[in-house]
Design a protein around this motif. Structure first.
Motif, PDB file in Angstrom:
ATOM      1  N   GLN A  13       0.828  -1.195   0.000  1.00 58.50           N
ATOM      2  CA  GLN A  13       0.000   0.000   0.000  1.00 58.50           C
ATOM      3  C   GLN A  13       0.871   1.257   0.000  1.00 58.50           C
ATOM      4  OE1 GLN A  13      -2.811   0.385   3.256  1.00 58.50           O
ATOM      5  NE2 GLN A  13      -4.137   1.672   2.000  1.00 58.50           N
ATOM      6  N   LEU A  14       1.961   1.227   0.747  1.00 57.18           N
ATOM      7  CA  LEU A  14       2.871   2.372   0.761  1.00 57.18           C
ATOM      8  C   LEU A  14       3.451   2.605  -0.623  1.00 57.18           C
ATOM      9  CD1 LEU A  14       4.372   4.637   2.188  1.00 57.18           C
ATOM     10  CD2 LEU A  14       6.121   2.961   2.827  1.00 57.18           C
ATOM     11  N   ARG A  15       3.834   1.543  -1.308  1.00 57.90           N
ATOM     12  CA  ARG A  15       4.380   1.670  -2.657  1.00 57.90           C
ATOM     13  C   ARG A  15       3.354   2.352  -3.578  1.00 57.90           C
ATOM     14  NH1 ARG A  15       8.686  -0.547  -4.977  1.00 57.90           N
ATOM     15  NH2 ARG A  15       8.961  -2.093  -3.328  1.00 57.90           N
ATOM     16  N   GLU A  16       2.096   1.949  -3.481  1.00 58.32           N
ATOM     17  CA  GLU A  16       1.037   2.560  -4.296  1.00 58.32           C
ATOM     18  C   GLU A  16       0.857   4.038  -3.957  1.00 58.32           C
ATOM     19  OE1 GLU A  16      -2.608   0.369  -3.914  1.00 58.32           O
ATOM     20  OE2 GLU A  16      -1.676  -1.497  -4.595  1.00 58.32           O
ATOM     21  N   LEU A  17       0.910   4.362  -2.672  1.00 60.64           N
ATOM     22  CA  LEU A  17       0.741   5.754  -2.253  1.00 60.64           C
ATOM     23  C   LEU A  17       1.924   6.617  -2.691  1.00 60.64           C
ATOM     24  CD1 LEU A  17      -0.770   5.129   1.275  1.00 60.64           C
ATOM     25  CD2 LEU A  17      -1.956   6.126  -0.699  1.00 60.64           C
ATOM     26  N   LEU A  18       3.134   6.055  -2.645  1.00 60.04           N
ATOM     27  CA  LEU A  18       4.308   6.784  -3.133  1.00 60.04           C
ATOM     28  C   LEU A  18       4.168   7.060  -4.635  1.00 60.04           C
ATOM     29  CD1 LEU A  18       7.128   4.893  -1.223  1.00 60.04           C
ATOM     30  CD2 LEU A  18       6.641   7.344  -1.036  1.00 60.04           C
ATOM     31  N   ASP A  19       3.702   6.068  -5.367  1.00 59.17           N
ATOM     32  CA  ASP A  19       3.498   6.226  -6.800  1.00 59.17           C
ATOM     33  C   ASP A  19       2.471   7.329  -7.082  1.00 59.17           C
ATOM     34  OD1 ASP A  19       4.038   4.951  -9.564  1.00 59.17           O
ATOM     35  OD2 ASP A  19       1.846   5.018  -9.453  1.00 59.17           O
ATOM     36  N   ALA A  20       1.365   7.308  -6.349  1.00 61.40           N
ATOM     37  CA  ALA A  20       0.319   8.326  -6.530  1.00 61.40           C
ATOM     38  C   ALA A  20       0.855   9.716  -6.188  1.00 61.40           C
ATOM     39  CB  ALA A  20      -0.896   7.991  -5.673  1.00 61.40           C
ATOM     40  N   ALA A  21       1.657   9.815  -5.133  1.00 61.35           N
ATOM     41  CA  ALA A  21       2.244  11.109  -4.747  1.00 61.35           C
ATOM     42  C   ALA A  21       3.175  11.616  -5.841  1.00 61.35           C
ATOM     43  CB  ALA A  21       2.980  10.972  -3.417  1.00 61.35           C
ATOM     44  N   TRP A  22       3.934  10.705  -6.429  1.00 59.12           N
ATOM     45  CA  TRP A  22       4.835  11.081  -7.527  1.00 59.12           C
ATOM     46  C   TRP A  22       4.036  11.703  -8.668  1.00 59.12           C
ATOM     47  CZ3 TRP A  22       5.212   9.924 -12.666  1.00 59.12           C
ATOM     48  CH2 TRP A  22       6.404  10.270 -13.303  1.00 59.12           C
ATOM     49  N   TRP A  23       2.918  11.061  -9.066  1.00 55.97           N
ATOM     50  CA  TRP A  23       2.092  11.564 -10.168  1.00 55.97           C
ATOM     51  C   TRP A  23       1.572  12.970  -9.874  1.00 55.97           C
ATOM     52  CZ3 TRP A  23       1.645   9.691 -14.975  1.00 55.97           C
ATOM     53  CH2 TRP A  23       2.021   8.360 -15.198  1.00 55.97           C
ATOM     54  N   LEU A  24       1.344  13.288  -8.613  1.00 56.06           N
ATOM     55  CA  LEU A  24       0.808  14.606  -8.264  1.00 56.06           C
ATOM     56  C   LEU A  24       1.824  15.730  -8.442  1.00 56.06           C
ATOM     57  CD1 LEU A  24      -1.237  13.740  -5.060  1.00 56.06           C
ATOM     58  CD2 LEU A  24      -2.146  14.397  -7.313  1.00 56.06           C
TER      59      LEU A  24
END
Length: 115
Positions: A90-101
């Motif tokens: 889940q952290l990996r997914e959230l890091l990815d989403a933060a990167w896109w932002l």
């Protein structure tokens, strides 16, 4: 044992142009110079991670103790994460989403072509 800052850095630097840096004199991660994560040294600790407000509200509403906020972060698009409790996937997914932002359009376009 939980996830350490070194684990967070390792996960995040798999993303394009992510570098370890500092923000407010604490360890941080930036994509092409724009901050999206910061290791908090305040009393509550945790990782402050950029997110959309709707995502923040959903994470808090789910009641998972890995996610929290403080009055300082109310109204801001950052979720606080307890690294000792968060699921690594889940952290990996959230890091990815933060990167896109925060990533510039040129990086997002290049990554979209790779996916």
């Amino acid at each position: 044992m939980g996830i350490t800052w070194a684990h967070v850095v390792r996960m995040a630097t798999e993303l394009p142009e992510v570098a370890e840096s500092t923000s407010y004199r604490t360890p941080a991660l930036k994509a092409a110079g724009k901050s999206f994560a910061r290791l908090r040294t305040e009393a509550e600790g945790g990782l402050a991670l950029r997110c959309e407000m709707v995502e923040k509200e959903a994470l808090l509403a789910a009641g998972d103790p890995a996610f929290y906020t403080t009055p300082h972060y109310d109204g801001y698009p950052y979720i606080l994460i307890d690294l000792h409790r968060v699921d690594p996937g889940q952290l990996r997914e959230l890091l990815d989403a933060a990167w896109w932002l925060v990533a510039p359009a040129r990086l997002r376009r290049a990554r979209e072509r790779e996916l």
